[in-house]
Design a protein around this motif. Sequence first.
Motif, PDB file in Angstrom:
ATOM      1  N   LEU A 218      -6.059  -7.704  -9.965  1.00  0.00           N
ATOM      2  CA  LEU A 218      -6.815  -7.774  -8.821  1.00  0.00           C
ATOM      3  C   LEU A 218      -6.941  -6.751  -7.965  1.00  0.00           C
ATOM      4  O   LEU A 218      -8.025  -6.089  -7.665  1.00  0.00           O
ATOM      5  CB  LEU A 218      -6.397  -9.003  -7.867  1.00  0.00           C
ATOM      6  N   THR A 219      -5.786  -5.839  -7.920  1.00  0.00           N
ATOM      7  CA  THR A 219      -5.638  -4.608  -7.233  1.00  0.00           C
ATOM      8  C   THR A 219      -6.435  -3.712  -7.840  1.00  0.00           C
ATOM      9  O   THR A 219      -7.004  -2.866  -7.190  1.00  0.00           O
ATOM     10  CB  THR A 219      -4.198  -4.332  -6.695  1.00  0.00           C
ATOM     11  N   GLY A 220      -6.362  -3.545  -9.123  1.00  0.00           N
ATOM     12  CA  GLY A 220      -6.987  -2.667 -10.091  1.00  0.00           C
ATOM     13  C   GLY A 220      -8.301  -2.817  -9.954  1.00  0.00           C
ATOM     14  O   GLY A 220      -9.272  -1.741  -9.929  1.00  0.00           O
ATOM     15  N   GLU A 221      -8.974  -4.112  -9.815  1.00  0.00           N
ATOM     16  CA  GLU A 221     -10.204  -4.501  -9.853  1.00  0.00           C
ATOM     17  C   GLU A 221     -10.841  -3.787  -8.583  1.00  0.00           C
ATOM     18  O   GLU A 221     -11.965  -3.573  -8.564  1.00  0.00           O
ATOM     19  CB  GLU A 221     -10.646  -5.880 -10.230  1.00  0.00           C
ATOM     20  N   PHE A 222     -10.154  -4.169  -7.477  1.00  0.00           N
ATOM     21  CA  PHE A 222     -10.849  -3.989  -5.753  1.00  0.00           C
ATOM     22  C   PHE A 222     -10.153  -2.458  -5.459  1.00  0.00           C
ATOM     23  O   PHE A 222     -10.727  -2.277  -4.202  1.00  0.00           O
ATOM     24  CB  PHE A 222     -10.239  -5.243  -5.103  1.00  0.00           C
ATOM     25  N   SER A 223      -9.702  -1.938  -6.265  1.00  0.00           N
ATOM     26  CA  SER A 223      -9.123  -0.309  -5.871  1.00  0.00           C
ATOM     27  C   SER A 223     -10.178   0.424  -5.382  1.00  0.00           C
ATOM     28  O   SER A 223     -10.120   1.183  -4.361  1.00  0.00           O
ATOM     29  CB  SER A 223      -8.168  -0.066  -6.703  1.00  0.00           C
ATOM     30  N   ALA A 224     -11.341   0.375  -6.203  1.00  0.00           N
ATOM     31  CA  ALA A 224     -12.436   1.214  -5.777  1.00  0.00           C
ATOM     32  C   ALA A 224     -13.080   0.924  -4.556  1.00  0.00           C
ATOM     33  O   ALA A 224     -13.766   1.870  -3.716  1.00  0.00           O
ATOM     34  CB  ALA A 224     -13.438   1.113  -7.037  1.00  0.00           C
ATOM     35  N   LYS A 225     -13.252  -0.575  -4.226  1.00  0.00           N
ATOM     36  CA  LYS A 225     -13.828  -1.068  -3.063  1.00  0.00           C
ATOM     37  C   LYS A 225     -13.069  -0.781  -1.646  1.00  0.00           C
ATOM     38  O   LYS A 225     -13.413  -0.152  -0.828  1.00  0.00           O
ATOM     39  CB  LYS A 225     -14.174  -2.513  -3.452  1.00  0.00           C
ATOM     40  N   PHE A 226     -11.816  -1.220  -1.773  1.00  0.00           N
ATOM     41  CA  PHE A 226     -11.029  -1.051  -0.710  1.00  0.00           C
ATOM     42  C   PHE A 226      -9.995   0.010  -0.415  1.00  0.00           C
ATOM     43  O   PHE A 226      -9.441   0.193   0.529  1.00  0.00           O
ATOM     44  CB  PHE A 226     -10.187  -2.497  -0.546  1.00  0.00           C
ATOM     45  N   GLY A 227      -9.719   0.792  -1.460  1.00  0.00           N
ATOM     46  CA  GLY A 227      -8.788   2.042  -1.577  1.00  0.00           C
ATOM     47  C   GLY A 227      -7.500   1.430  -2.007  1.00  0.00           C
ATOM     48  O   GLY A 227      -6.860   0.290  -1.574  1.00  0.00           O
ATOM     49  N   SER A 228      -6.938   2.184  -2.718  1.00  0.00           N
ATOM     50  CA  SER A 228      -5.472   1.901  -3.391  1.00  0.00           C
ATOM     51  C   SER A 228      -4.356   1.852  -2.188  1.00  0.00           C
ATOM     52  O   SER A 228      -3.719   0.887  -2.061  1.00  0.00           O
ATOM     53  CB  SER A 228      -4.908   2.990  -4.441  1.00  0.00           C
ATOM     54  N   ALA A 229      -4.465   2.819  -1.377  1.00  0.00           N
ATOM     55  CA  ALA A 229      -3.482   2.746  -0.099  1.00  0.00           C
ATOM     56  C   ALA A 229      -3.513   1.176   0.806  1.00  0.00           C
ATOM     57  O   ALA A 229      -2.386   0.823   0.872  1.00  0.00           O
ATOM     58  CB  ALA A 229      -3.992   3.567   0.994  1.00  0.00           C
ATOM     59  N   LYS A 230      -4.625   0.683   0.992  1.00  0.00           N
ATOM     60  CA  LYS A 230      -4.802  -0.473   1.632  1.00  0.00           C
ATOM     61  C   LYS A 230      -4.067  -1.750   1.134  1.00  0.00           C
ATOM     62  O   LYS A 230      -3.423  -2.490   1.430  1.00  0.00           O
ATOM     63  CB  LYS A 230      -6.225  -0.689   2.311  1.00  0.00           C
TER      64      LYS A 230
END
Length: 392
Positions: A262-274
Amino acid sequence: MKPRYLLPVVIFAQFAGTSLWFALNAVLKDLQVLYPNTSNFLGNMTSAVQFGFVVGTAIYAIFTLSDKFSPVKVFVISTLIAAGFNLIIVWIKLDFKALLIIRFLVGFFLAGVYPVGMKIMADWYEKGLGRALGYLVGALVLGTSFPHFIAYFSLKIHWQSVIIATSIIASSGALMMLLLIKDGPFRKKAGKFNPNSIVASFKNPSFRTFSFGYFGHMFEVYTFWAYVPLILQQYNQHSNFHFNTSLWSFLIIAAGLLACVLTGEFSAKFGSAKLAFLCLSLSLICCLLSVCFSQANPFVFITIMLIWGMSVAGDSPQFSTLISQNTNPEYRASSITIVNCIGFAITIVSLQILQLASKYISNNYIYLILSFGPVIGLINTFNRTFLVKNNV
Protein backbone atom coordinates in the motif's frame (compact mmCIF):
# COMPACT_ATOMS: atom_id res chain seq x y z
CA MET A 1 11.65 -4.56 -22.44
CA LYS A 2 10.87 -6.16 -19.08
CA PRO A 3 9.45 -9.69 -19.22
CA ARG A 4 6.01 -9.97 -17.62
CA TYR A 5 7.20 -12.57 -15.17
CA LEU A 6 10.09 -10.40 -13.89
CA LEU A 7 8.41 -8.88 -10.84
CA PRO A 8 6.64 -12.08 -9.68
CA VAL A 9 9.80 -14.19 -10.02
CA VAL A 10 12.08 -11.73 -8.20
CA ILE A 11 9.46 -11.26 -5.48
CA PHE A 12 9.10 -15.03 -5.02
CA ALA A 13 12.88 -15.54 -4.95
CA GLN A 14 13.21 -12.77 -2.35
CA PHE A 15 10.40 -14.24 -0.26
CA ALA A 16 11.88 -17.73 -0.53
CA GLY A 17 15.41 -16.66 0.38
CA THR A 18 14.41 -14.53 3.35
CA SER A 19 12.28 -17.35 4.78
CA LEU A 20 15.61 -18.58 6.18
CA TRP A 21 15.86 -15.47 8.38
CA PHE A 22 13.42 -16.51 11.12
CA ALA A 23 13.24 -20.24 10.34
CA LEU A 24 14.70 -21.12 13.72
CA ASN A 25 12.39 -18.72 15.58
CA ALA A 26 9.36 -20.60 14.28
CA VAL A 27 10.53 -23.79 16.06
CA LEU A 28 12.12 -22.07 19.03
CA LYS A 29 9.93 -23.78 21.61
CA ASP A 30 10.90 -27.27 20.38
CA LEU A 31 14.55 -26.43 19.78
CA GLN A 32 15.02 -24.79 23.16
CA VAL A 33 14.30 -28.13 24.86
CA LEU A 34 17.56 -29.42 23.38
CA TYR A 35 19.50 -26.69 25.20
CA PRO A 36 17.93 -26.66 28.70
CA ASN A 37 20.89 -24.98 30.38
CA THR A 38 21.03 -22.07 27.95
CA SER A 39 19.58 -18.71 28.94
CA ASN A 40 18.60 -15.86 26.62
CA PHE A 41 18.03 -18.36 23.79
CA LEU A 42 15.61 -16.18 21.76
CA GLY A 43 17.69 -13.01 21.84
CA ASN A 44 20.99 -14.74 21.18
CA MET A 45 19.72 -16.81 18.25
CA THR A 46 18.12 -13.80 16.57
CA SER A 47 21.10 -11.56 17.29
CA ALA A 48 23.45 -14.10 15.70
CA VAL A 49 21.58 -13.87 12.39
CA GLN A 50 21.47 -10.08 12.58
CA PHE A 51 25.19 -9.84 13.35
CA GLY A 52 25.96 -12.17 10.47
CA PHE A 53 23.92 -9.95 8.16
CA VAL A 54 25.76 -6.82 9.35
CA VAL A 55 29.18 -8.40 8.73
CA GLY A 56 28.03 -9.92 5.45
CA THR A 57 26.63 -6.65 4.14
CA ALA A 58 29.93 -4.90 4.88
CA ILE A 59 32.01 -7.64 3.22
CA TYR A 60 29.81 -7.81 0.13
CA ALA A 61 30.07 -4.02 -0.20
CA ILE A 62 33.81 -3.70 0.45
CA PHE A 63 34.55 -6.29 -2.21
CA THR A 64 31.74 -4.93 -4.45
CA LEU A 65 30.65 -8.48 -5.23
CA SER A 66 27.37 -7.55 -6.94
CA ASP A 67 29.25 -5.05 -9.14
CA LYS A 68 32.15 -7.27 -10.14
CA PHE A 69 29.91 -10.27 -10.77
CA SER A 70 26.38 -10.82 -12.05
CA PRO A 71 23.93 -9.73 -9.29
CA VAL A 72 21.62 -12.59 -10.28
CA LYS A 73 24.41 -15.15 -9.82
CA VAL A 74 25.47 -13.55 -6.52
CA PHE A 75 21.85 -13.80 -5.34
CA VAL A 76 21.54 -17.44 -6.41
CA ILE A 77 24.83 -18.61 -4.90
CA SER A 78 24.24 -16.73 -1.64
CA THR A 79 20.75 -18.19 -1.25
CA LEU A 80 21.92 -21.75 -1.88
CA ILE A 81 24.80 -21.44 0.61
CA ALA A 82 22.48 -19.95 3.26
CA ALA A 83 19.97 -22.76 2.66
CA GLY A 84 22.79 -25.30 3.06
CA PHE A 85 23.91 -23.89 6.39
CA ASN A 86 20.28 -23.84 7.54
CA LEU A 87 20.07 -27.61 6.90
CA ILE A 88 23.13 -28.34 9.05
CA ILE A 89 20.93 -27.77 12.09
CA VAL A 90 18.96 -30.86 11.08
CA TRP A 91 21.84 -33.09 9.98
CA ILE A 92 24.28 -32.53 12.83
CA LYS A 93 23.62 -32.25 16.56
CA LEU A 94 25.32 -29.00 17.51
CA ASP A 95 26.30 -27.50 20.83
CA PHE A 96 25.00 -24.02 21.55
CA LYS A 97 28.11 -22.18 20.33
CA ALA A 98 28.12 -24.11 17.06
CA LEU A 99 24.43 -23.31 16.59
CA LEU A 100 25.20 -19.62 17.03
CA ILE A 101 27.92 -19.85 14.39
CA ILE A 102 25.56 -21.55 11.95
CA ARG A 103 22.93 -18.86 12.45
CA PHE A 104 25.64 -16.22 11.98
CA LEU A 105 26.61 -17.82 8.65
CA VAL A 106 22.98 -17.92 7.51
CA GLY A 107 22.76 -14.19 8.25
CA PHE A 108 26.09 -13.55 6.52
CA PHE A 109 24.91 -15.02 3.23
CA LEU A 110 21.48 -13.39 3.50
CA ALA A 111 23.49 -10.24 2.77
CA GLY A 112 23.64 -11.58 -0.77
CA VAL A 113 19.86 -12.01 -0.88
CA TYR A 114 17.99 -8.97 0.47
CA PRO A 115 20.28 -6.08 -0.64
CA VAL A 116 21.23 -7.80 -3.91
CA GLY A 117 17.56 -8.44 -4.65
CA MET A 118 16.99 -4.69 -4.34
CA LYS A 119 19.89 -4.06 -6.73
CA ILE A 120 18.46 -6.52 -9.27
CA MET A 121 15.15 -4.67 -9.12
CA ALA A 122 16.87 -1.29 -9.52
CA ASP A 123 18.73 -2.62 -12.57
CA TRP A 124 15.39 -3.32 -14.24
CA TYR A 125 13.28 -0.38 -13.05
CA GLU A 126 14.57 3.03 -14.09
CA LYS A 127 11.11 4.42 -13.27
CA GLY A 128 8.64 3.19 -10.66
CA LEU A 129 11.35 1.89 -8.34
CA GLY A 130 9.47 3.03 -5.20
CA ARG A 131 6.49 0.88 -6.15
CA ALA A 132 8.72 -2.07 -7.04
CA LEU A 133 10.59 -1.81 -3.71
CA GLY A 134 7.25 -1.84 -1.89
CA TYR A 135 6.58 -5.28 -3.33
CA LEU A 136 10.15 -6.44 -2.77
CA VAL A 137 10.27 -5.45 0.91
CA GLY A 138 6.81 -6.97 1.22
CA ALA A 139 8.36 -10.23 0.01
CA LEU A 140 10.97 -9.93 2.77
CA VAL A 141 8.19 -9.49 5.34
CA LEU A 142 6.27 -12.49 4.00
CA GLY A 143 9.46 -14.56 3.95
CA THR A 144 10.12 -13.63 7.57
CA SER A 145 6.65 -14.78 8.60
CA PHE A 146 6.51 -17.93 6.46
CA PRO A 147 8.32 -20.34 8.83
CA HIS A 148 5.50 -19.72 11.34
CA PHE A 149 3.02 -20.71 8.62
CA ILE A 150 4.94 -23.93 8.00
CA ALA A 151 5.10 -24.59 11.75
CA TYR A 152 1.31 -24.24 11.96
CA PHE A 153 0.85 -27.08 9.49
CA SER A 154 3.64 -29.11 11.06
CA LEU A 155 2.22 -29.33 14.57
CA LYS A 156 2.15 -33.12 14.53
CA ILE A 157 5.58 -33.67 12.98
CA HIS A 158 9.09 -32.82 14.09
CA TRP A 159 10.58 -29.33 14.09
CA GLN A 160 13.13 -30.53 11.56
CA SER A 161 10.42 -30.43 8.87
CA VAL A 162 10.17 -26.64 9.21
CA ILE A 163 13.92 -26.20 8.75
CA ILE A 164 14.02 -28.58 5.78
CA ALA A 165 10.99 -26.93 4.16
CA THR A 166 12.48 -23.43 4.39
CA SER A 167 15.74 -24.60 2.83
CA ILE A 168 13.87 -26.32 -0.03
CA ILE A 169 11.72 -23.24 -0.66
CA ALA A 170 14.76 -20.95 -0.58
CA SER A 171 16.60 -23.17 -3.04
CA SER A 172 13.62 -23.32 -5.40
CA GLY A 173 13.48 -19.52 -5.45
CA ALA A 174 17.18 -19.35 -6.26
CA LEU A 175 16.80 -21.81 -9.13
CA MET A 176 13.85 -19.87 -10.55
CA MET A 177 15.96 -16.73 -10.46
CA LEU A 178 18.85 -18.50 -12.21
CA LEU A 179 16.67 -19.95 -14.97
CA LEU A 180 14.34 -17.01 -15.65
CA ILE A 181 16.04 -13.72 -14.72
CA LYS A 182 18.94 -11.94 -16.37
CA ASP A 183 20.83 -8.86 -15.22
CA GLY A 184 18.83 -5.70 -15.92
CA PRO A 185 19.44 -3.25 -18.77
CA PHE A 186 20.10 -0.36 -16.36
CA ARG A 187 22.85 -2.14 -14.49
CA LYS A 188 25.69 0.27 -13.81
CA LYS A 189 28.95 -0.22 -12.03
CA ALA A 190 28.46 1.47 -8.68
CA GLY A 191 31.21 3.34 -6.91
CA LYS A 192 33.57 1.36 -4.71
CA PHE A 193 33.11 1.36 -0.97
CA ASN A 194 34.51 4.62 0.31
CA PRO A 195 34.80 5.10 4.12
CA ASN A 196 35.09 8.87 3.61
CA SER A 197 31.58 8.87 2.21
CA ILE A 198 30.14 8.20 5.65
CA VAL A 199 30.92 11.70 6.94
CA ALA A 200 30.11 13.33 3.61
CA SER A 201 26.70 11.67 3.40
CA PHE A 202 25.66 12.50 6.94
CA LYS A 203 26.44 16.18 6.28
CA ASN A 204 23.45 16.12 3.93
CA PRO A 205 20.50 17.16 6.18
CA SER A 206 17.89 15.12 4.30
CA PHE A 207 20.05 12.00 4.21
CA ARG A 208 20.79 12.37 7.93
CA THR A 209 17.13 12.95 8.78
CA PHE A 210 15.76 9.93 6.97
CA SER A 211 18.65 7.73 8.05
CA PHE A 212 17.79 8.41 11.69
CA GLY A 213 14.15 7.75 10.87
CA TYR A 214 15.25 4.40 9.47
CA PHE A 215 17.35 3.70 12.57
CA GLY A 216 14.28 4.29 14.75
CA HIS A 217 12.30 1.92 12.55
CA MET A 218 15.01 -0.75 12.83
CA PHE A 219 15.15 -0.48 16.64
CA GLU A 220 11.56 -1.69 16.71
CA VAL A 221 10.86 -3.95 13.73
CA TYR A 222 13.05 -7.04 14.09
CA THR A 223 12.68 -7.19 17.86
CA PHE A 224 8.92 -7.00 17.45
CA TRP A 225 9.00 -9.81 14.87
CA ALA A 226 11.17 -11.95 17.15
CA TYR A 227 8.86 -11.43 20.14
CA VAL A 228 5.48 -11.83 18.40
CA PRO A 229 5.18 -15.54 19.38
CA LEU A 230 6.11 -14.69 22.96
CA ILE A 231 3.55 -11.84 23.12
CA LEU A 232 0.87 -14.29 21.97
CA GLN A 233 1.96 -16.90 24.50
CA GLN A 234 1.89 -14.31 27.28
CA TYR A 235 -1.61 -13.23 26.29
CA ASN A 236 -2.82 -16.86 26.26
CA GLN A 237 -1.48 -17.30 29.80
CA HIS A 238 -3.45 -14.29 31.08
CA SER A 239 -6.75 -14.94 29.31
CA ASN A 240 -9.29 -17.68 28.81
CA PHE A 241 -8.89 -17.37 25.04
CA HIS A 242 -6.23 -19.33 23.15
CA PHE A 243 -4.59 -17.96 20.00
CA ASN A 244 -2.65 -20.48 17.96
CA THR A 245 0.88 -19.09 18.29
CA SER A 246 2.22 -20.27 14.93
CA LEU A 247 -0.80 -19.25 12.85
CA TRP A 248 -1.22 -15.82 14.39
CA SER A 249 2.52 -15.10 14.38
CA PHE A 250 2.39 -15.69 10.63
CA LEU A 251 -0.68 -13.47 10.14
CA ILE A 252 0.63 -10.62 12.30
CA ILE A 253 4.08 -10.45 10.70
CA ALA A 254 2.69 -11.09 7.20
CA ALA A 255 0.30 -8.15 7.66
CA GLY A 256 3.36 -6.00 6.97
CA LEU A 257 3.25 -7.23 3.37
CA LEU A 258 -0.04 -5.42 2.84
CA ALA A 259 1.37 -2.22 4.35
CA CYS A 260 4.50 -2.37 2.16
CA VAL A 261 2.38 -2.81 -0.97
CA LEU A 262 0.00 0.00 0.00
CA THR A 263 2.75 2.49 0.84
CA GLY A 264 4.46 1.57 -2.41
CA GLU A 265 1.28 2.13 -4.42
CA PHE A 266 0.46 5.46 -2.74
CA SER A 267 4.01 6.83 -2.48
CA ALA A 268 3.73 8.80 -5.73
CA LYS A 269 0.51 10.47 -4.57
CA PHE A 270 1.25 11.25 -0.93
CA GLY A 271 5.06 11.15 -0.80
CA SER A 272 7.31 8.61 0.87
CA ALA A 273 8.11 10.87 3.83
CA LYS A 274 4.49 11.30 4.93
CA LEU A 275 3.72 7.62 4.56
CA ALA A 276 6.79 6.66 6.59
CA PHE A 277 5.79 9.18 9.27
CA LEU A 278 2.27 7.72 9.39
CA CYS A 279 3.58 4.19 9.85
CA LEU A 280 5.95 5.28 12.63
CA SER A 281 3.08 7.06 14.39
CA LEU A 282 0.82 4.02 14.25
CA SER A 283 3.53 1.66 15.49
CA LEU A 284 4.26 4.05 18.38
CA ILE A 285 0.58 3.99 19.39
CA CYS A 286 0.63 0.19 19.31
CA CYS A 287 3.77 0.15 21.50
CA LEU A 288 2.02 2.32 24.07
CA LEU A 289 -1.15 0.21 23.98
CA SER A 290 0.87 -2.91 24.78
CA VAL A 291 0.51 -2.06 28.48
CA CYS A 292 -3.18 -2.97 28.16
CA PHE A 293 -2.69 -6.35 26.49
CA SER A 294 -3.25 -8.50 29.57
CA GLN A 295 -6.64 -6.82 30.22
CA ALA A 296 -7.77 -6.51 26.59
CA ASN A 297 -10.46 -8.76 25.13
CA PRO A 298 -9.27 -11.09 22.34
CA PHE A 299 -10.69 -8.99 19.48
CA VAL A 300 -9.05 -5.76 20.68
CA PHE A 301 -5.75 -7.50 21.38
CA ILE A 302 -5.46 -9.21 18.01
CA THR A 303 -6.61 -6.07 16.16
CA ILE A 304 -3.84 -4.03 17.78
CA MET A 305 -1.31 -6.75 16.98
CA LEU A 306 -2.36 -6.83 13.32
CA ILE A 307 -2.14 -3.03 13.05
CA TRP A 308 1.26 -3.19 14.75
CA GLY A 309 2.39 -5.84 12.26
CA MET A 310 1.33 -3.60 9.37
CA SER A 311 2.71 -0.31 10.64
CA VAL A 312 6.04 -1.66 11.88
CA ALA A 313 6.95 -2.79 8.35
CA GLY A 314 5.15 -0.34 6.06
CA ASP A 315 7.71 2.43 6.44
CA SER A 316 10.68 0.25 5.44
CA PRO A 317 10.48 0.57 1.62
CA GLN A 318 9.74 4.28 1.93
CA PHE A 319 12.79 4.95 4.09
CA SER A 320 14.87 2.96 1.59
CA THR A 321 13.54 5.18 -1.19
CA LEU A 322 14.13 8.40 0.78
CA ILE A 323 17.69 7.48 1.72
CA SER A 324 18.52 6.49 -1.86
CA GLN A 325 17.03 9.70 -3.27
CA ASN A 326 18.95 11.91 -0.86
CA THR A 327 22.34 10.29 -1.32
CA ASN A 328 25.15 11.77 -3.35
CA PRO A 329 25.29 9.49 -6.45
CA GLU A 330 29.07 9.38 -6.15
CA TYR A 331 28.78 7.80 -2.71
CA ARG A 332 25.46 5.97 -3.08
CA ALA A 333 26.80 2.41 -2.76
CA SER A 334 28.90 3.22 0.31
CA SER A 335 26.26 5.37 1.97
CA ILE A 336 23.40 2.89 1.63
CA THR A 337 25.68 0.10 2.84
CA ILE A 338 26.69 1.93 6.00
CA VAL A 339 23.07 2.87 6.77
CA ASN A 340 22.05 -0.79 6.40
CA CYS A 341 24.92 -1.92 8.61
CA ILE A 342 24.08 0.59 11.33
CA GLY A 343 20.38 -0.25 11.08
CA PHE A 344 20.88 -3.99 11.51
CA ALA A 345 23.46 -3.43 14.27
CA ILE A 346 20.75 -1.45 16.09
CA THR A 347 18.47 -4.49 15.91
CA ILE A 348 21.04 -6.47 17.92
CA VAL A 349 21.16 -3.74 20.57
CA SER A 350 17.37 -3.65 20.74
CA LEU A 351 17.08 -7.43 21.09
CA GLN A 352 19.66 -7.56 23.86
CA ILE A 353 18.10 -4.60 25.73
CA LEU A 354 14.66 -6.19 25.70
CA GLN A 355 16.06 -9.56 26.73
CA LEU A 356 17.98 -8.05 29.65
CA ALA A 357 15.10 -5.81 30.72
CA SER A 358 12.67 -8.74 30.75
CA LYS A 359 14.41 -9.98 33.89
CA TYR A 360 13.44 -6.83 35.77
CA ILE A 361 10.30 -5.46 34.08
CA SER A 362 6.90 -7.16 33.99
CA ASN A 363 5.37 -8.32 30.72
CA ASN A 364 2.82 -5.51 30.93
CA TYR A 365 5.47 -2.84 30.46
CA ILE A 366 8.40 -4.53 28.74
CA TYR A 367 7.31 -3.68 25.18
CA LEU A 368 7.22 0.02 25.95
CA ILE A 369 10.97 -0.14 25.37
CA LEU A 370 10.27 -0.59 21.65
CA SER A 371 8.59 2.84 21.57
CA PHE A 372 12.05 4.41 21.78
CA GLY A 373 12.54 3.60 18.09
CA PRO A 374 9.42 5.29 16.68
CA VAL A 375 9.91 8.28 18.99
CA ILE A 376 13.44 8.84 17.68
CA GLY A 377 12.24 8.36 14.12
CA LEU A 378 9.33 10.78 14.46
CA ILE A 379 11.40 13.49 16.15
CA ASN A 380 14.04 13.32 13.43
CA THR A 381 11.70 13.25 10.44
CA PHE A 382 8.97 15.71 11.49
CA ASN A 383 10.59 18.89 10.18
CA ARG A 384 11.62 17.48 6.80
CA THR A 385 8.26 15.78 6.38
CA PHE A 386 5.98 18.74 7.11
CA LEU A 387 7.99 21.97 7.43
CA VAL A 388 10.74 21.71 4.81
CA LYS A 389 9.71 21.65 1.19
CA ASN A 390 11.08 18.61 -0.59
CA ASN A 391 10.07 16.45 -3.51
CA VAL A 392 9.84 13.06 -1.88
